[in-house]
Scaffold this motif. Structure first.
Motif, short mmCIF file in Angstrom:
data_model
loop_
_atom_site.label_atom_id
_atom_site.label_comp_id
_atom_site.label_asym_id
_atom_site.label_seq_id
_atom_site.Cartn_x
_atom_site.Cartn_y
_atom_site.Cartn_z
N GLN A 1 0.83 -1.20 0.00
CA GLN A 1 0.00 0.00 0.00
C GLN A 1 0.87 1.26 0.00
OE1 GLN A 1 -2.40 -0.62 3.48
NE2 GLN A 1 -3.90 -1.92 2.41
N LEU B 1 0.89 4.32 -2.79
CA LEU B 1 0.76 5.74 -2.45
C LEU B 1 1.97 6.54 -2.93
CD1 LEU B 1 -0.70 5.43 1.17
CD2 LEU B 1 -1.94 6.03 -0.92
N TYR C 1 -5.74 -4.25 -1.79
CA TYR C 1 -6.87 -3.32 -1.92
C TYR C 1 -7.82 -3.48 -0.73
CZ TYR C 1 -6.01 -1.89 -6.81
OH TYR C 1 -5.50 -1.34 -7.96
N PHE D 1 -9.07 1.40 1.70
CA PHE D 1 -7.92 1.78 0.88
C PHE D 1 -8.29 1.66 -0.60
CE2 PHE D 1 -4.01 0.86 -1.47
CZ PHE D 1 -3.20 1.91 -1.05
N VAL E 1 -14.53 3.56 -0.02
CA VAL E 1 -14.02 4.91 0.25
C VAL E 1 -15.09 5.94 -0.11
CG1 VAL E 1 -12.23 6.58 -0.37
CG2 VAL E 1 -11.66 4.14 -0.23
N THR F 1 -8.67 6.48 -3.85
CA THR F 1 -7.32 6.60 -3.30
C THR F 1 -6.26 6.80 -4.37
OG1 THR F 1 -8.01 5.13 -1.49
CG2 THR F 1 -5.64 5.45 -1.80
#
Length: 258
Positions: A85, A89, A117, A121, A125, A141
């Motif tokens: 993750q 990002l 996933y 995240f 969302v 995201t």
């Protein structure tokens, strides 16, 4: 720019392995910073199961979504999930590279998606109401990041053409490009597909590298596939069906591309 390559092939000396190495060198030569998640080399755990959530109540029924949500919110995810993750990002662009096996991604890559996933995240969302149905399909995201598939296939290009026996390649890749990439917000570039992968000699390999190199050079200039955003007015909410005036008379995957 930062580029993450998520690579799924078990043989380092395969065509896929060679092309992955080529991509890293090409991107780094252009000044980009590259990370590679080589799933087979990492011995990635492909199954989403209760072992990922040891902090769950003993004896409680395993709920993949809710247990994932709790672990993500509480910071108790396994380290391998949290690390991937963080890479997502960090990345400005993500390349998923894999051989097309049984009309989809290898199981290890599917397992990467299912575990990384996490609820909160990759999905679940944003606001869910009568005017919005979450931040997804163009939002989420990964919004503002680019993504592209690099895919090898054993069949001929004609096998994946509009009237080919395997079905159009755009339809085969739609669940990956629209569902796995566009869903959490990526701008999805047209895929780079190599057909007849097992019939690649030195001359053909050089041509493939030349074409792939140009695609990598244009990673930030190539127009994304114009998928229709969910919350921009094309879809009725909460039904999430296209409005009658959008692509009238059309159905199927193509209707969701402007």
């Amino acid at each position: 720019m930062n580029v993450l390559i998520v690579y799924a092939h078990p043989e380092p000396e395969s065509l896929n392995g060679s092309l992955k190495n080529f991509s890293v060198k090409r991107l780094e030569k252009a000044g980009h910073v590259v990370q590679v998640s080589d799933l087979y080399a990492m011995k990635w755990k492909p199954t989403l199961d209760a072992d990922d959530f040891p902090d769950s109540n003993p004896g409680a029924r395993f709920d993949p979504a809710l247990d994932s949500k709790r672990a993500f919110e509480n910071g108790t995810q396994p380290g391998d999930i949290a690390s991937e993750q963080e890479k997502l990002l960090w990345a400005d662009a993500v390349i998923l590279q894999f051989p097309l096996w049984w009309f989809s991604v290898p199981a290890i890559l599917k397992g990467w998606v299912e575990r990384v996933y996490a609820y909160g995240f990759g999905y679940g969302v944003g606001e869910h109401s009568d005017v919005r149905w979450g931040d997804r399909y163009g939002e989420g995201t990964m919004a503002g990041k680019r993504a592209m598939l690099v895919v090898t296939a054993g069949g001929w290009e004609s096998h994946y053409g509009p009237r080919g026996v395997n079905g159009p390649i755009d339809d085969i890749l739609f669940p990956i490009q629209h569902g796995i990439l566009y869903y959490p917000g990526f701008s999805v570039l047209p895929p780079f597909v190599i057909y007849r992968a097992g019939k690649t000699d030195e001359a053909r390999y050089a041509k493939i590298c030349d074409a792939l190199g140009r695609r990598l050079d244009d990673l930030w200039n190539t127009a994304p596939i114009p998928f229709r955003p969910q919350n921009a007015g094309a879809y009725a909410i909460p039904e999430l069906t296209l409005r009658p005036d959008i692509a009238p008379g059309q159905s199927g995957f193509a209707a969701h591309v402007a």
